[in-house]
Design a protein around this motif. Structure first.
Motif, mmCIF file in Angstrom:
data_model
loop_
_atom_site.group_PDB
_atom_site.id
_atom_site.type_symbol
_atom_site.label_atom_id
_atom_site.label_comp_id
_atom_site.label_asym_id
_atom_site.label_seq_id
_atom_site.Cartn_x
_atom_site.Cartn_y
_atom_site.Cartn_z
ATOM 1 N N SER A 178 -2.751 51.928 -12.536
ATOM 2 C CA SER A 178 -1.152 52.542 -12.027
ATOM 3 C C SER A 178 -0.609 51.373 -11.619
ATOM 4 O O SER A 178 0.882 51.625 -11.518
ATOM 5 C CB SER A 178 -1.867 53.939 -11.028
ATOM 6 N N THR B 197 -10.692 52.942 -6.590
ATOM 7 C CA THR B 197 -10.267 51.994 -6.974
ATOM 8 C C THR B 197 -9.481 51.309 -8.315
ATOM 9 O O THR B 197 -8.406 51.142 -8.173
ATOM 10 C CB THR B 197 -11.390 50.725 -6.504
ATOM 11 N N TYR C 26 -0.503 52.384 3.426
ATOM 12 C CA TYR C 26 -1.726 51.720 2.194
ATOM 13 C C TYR C 26 -2.882 51.061 2.574
ATOM 14 O O TYR C 26 -4.058 50.838 2.610
ATOM 15 C CB TYR C 26 -0.839 50.526 1.662
ATOM 16 N N ASP D 207 -2.429 60.473 -13.794
ATOM 17 C CA ASP D 207 -2.480 60.823 -12.630
ATOM 18 C C ASP D 207 -2.057 62.775 -12.216
ATOM 19 O O ASP D 207 -2.402 62.516 -10.944
ATOM 20 C CB ASP D 207 -2.132 59.652 -11.713
ATOM 21 N N LEU E 96 -5.797 52.858 1.654
ATOM 22 C CA LEU E 96 -5.662 52.636 0.200
ATOM 23 C C LEU E 96 -7.355 51.183 0.251
ATOM 24 O O LEU E 96 -8.372 50.864 -0.475
ATOM 25 C CB LEU E 96 -4.848 52.745 -0.790
ATOM 26 N N ILE F 260 -5.986 53.074 -9.255
ATOM 27 C CA ILE F 260 -5.057 52.438 -7.648
ATOM 28 C C ILE F 260 -4.571 51.082 -8.298
ATOM 29 O O ILE F 260 -3.065 50.845 -8.848
ATOM 30 C CB ILE F 260 -5.549 52.318 -6.518
#
Length: 258
Positions: free
Chosen positions: A245, A239, A23, A203, A26, A242
């Motif tokens: 989702s 962003t 992570y 996605d 991200l 993400i």
């Protein structure tokens, strides 16, 4: 089995390391989406929301996002319409070859998306059908149907069959029993599976790349933007994707545990 204190510390450290490895990229992406400079470099000297404002004014990006929403919104009811009865039949009725059918239905989850997309592309070409968003819907439905089937079967394994037998003994038919007894108890799994399918469809890149026509979806639009290099605007799009989702997946998992 009892673990020593040292073993627990090592396991905890490894877990934190894996979590960070997964992570941290991200997190870096999210941070760069607020960078005031167009080039992605550290340290970040200024902060801004301009990239998000540019997204709101990008017509191509908004059209691609709308196409992704249309595809996902069509895939969800199609997979639920096929997956709920299929999951119920496999979870409740033992018939010859049922295990083979179950493995065949879950096969798309094990096959790379590029292979699924290519097989559907060849099928469309054989029937002379054009590439379009509807072709993308078909491809996504094939790929993510096992998700719904798996959710339904998992919920059925925790549902007492005596409830259905009681309904049948009281005079209800199989269809009425399914609609009034089984389906309400499957509601969390159905909604959770639908949300998960929506997220996966929104996605998806590989299948969409092979089956889409002239209309881009959001992942394909991001892919096209990447040809000019990674910019804060792309980080801003990623962003938002993400966060959306993650929210849908968290809601799906929560509903699946009910």
């Amino acid at each position: 089995m009892r673990w020593s204190r040292g073993t627990k510390r090592i396991a905890t450290t490894l877990g934190i390391g894996v979590f960070f490895f997964l992570y941290a990229p991200l997190l870096v992406l999210i941070v760069f989406s607020f960078s005031g400079a167009r080039t992605l470099s550290l340290p970040i000297e200024s902060w801004t929301l301009d990239w998000y404002r540019e997204l709101a004014a990008d017509e191509d990006l908004k059209r691609a996002a709308l196409n992704s929403l249309k595809v996902a919104a069509a895939v969800v009811p199609l997979t639920l319409l096929l997956g709920v009865p299929a999951g119920y039949a496999l979870g409740r009725f033992a018939f010859r070859g049922s295990q083979v059918v179950e493995h065949l239905l879950t096969l798309p989850l094990m096959i790379p998306g590029i292979v699924t997309g290519l097989s559907i592309l060849l099928l469309l070409k054989a029937f002379g059908l054009p590439l379009s968003l509807w072709a993308v819907v078909l491809g996504h439905a094939v790929a993510w149907l096992p998700v719904v089937i798996g959710q339904v079967m998992a919920r059925l394994s925790r549902l007492d069959p005596l409830m259905e037998e009681a309904s049948l003994d009281l005079g209800a038919g199989y269809l009425e029993t399914f609609l009034r007894v089984v389906l309400p108890n499957l509601s969390a799994a159905v909604i959770g599976g639908g949300l998960l399918v929506f997220t996966l469809s929104f996605d998806e890149v590989a299948i969409t790349f092979l089956l889409t026509g002239s209309e881009n979806t959001l992942p394909m639009q991001i892919w096209a933007m990447l040809r000019q290099g990674v910019t804060p605007e792309i980080c801003a799009v990623a962003t938002l994707t993400i966060l959306a989702s993650a929210a849908l997946i968290a809601l799906s998992v929560r509903l699946g545990r009910r």
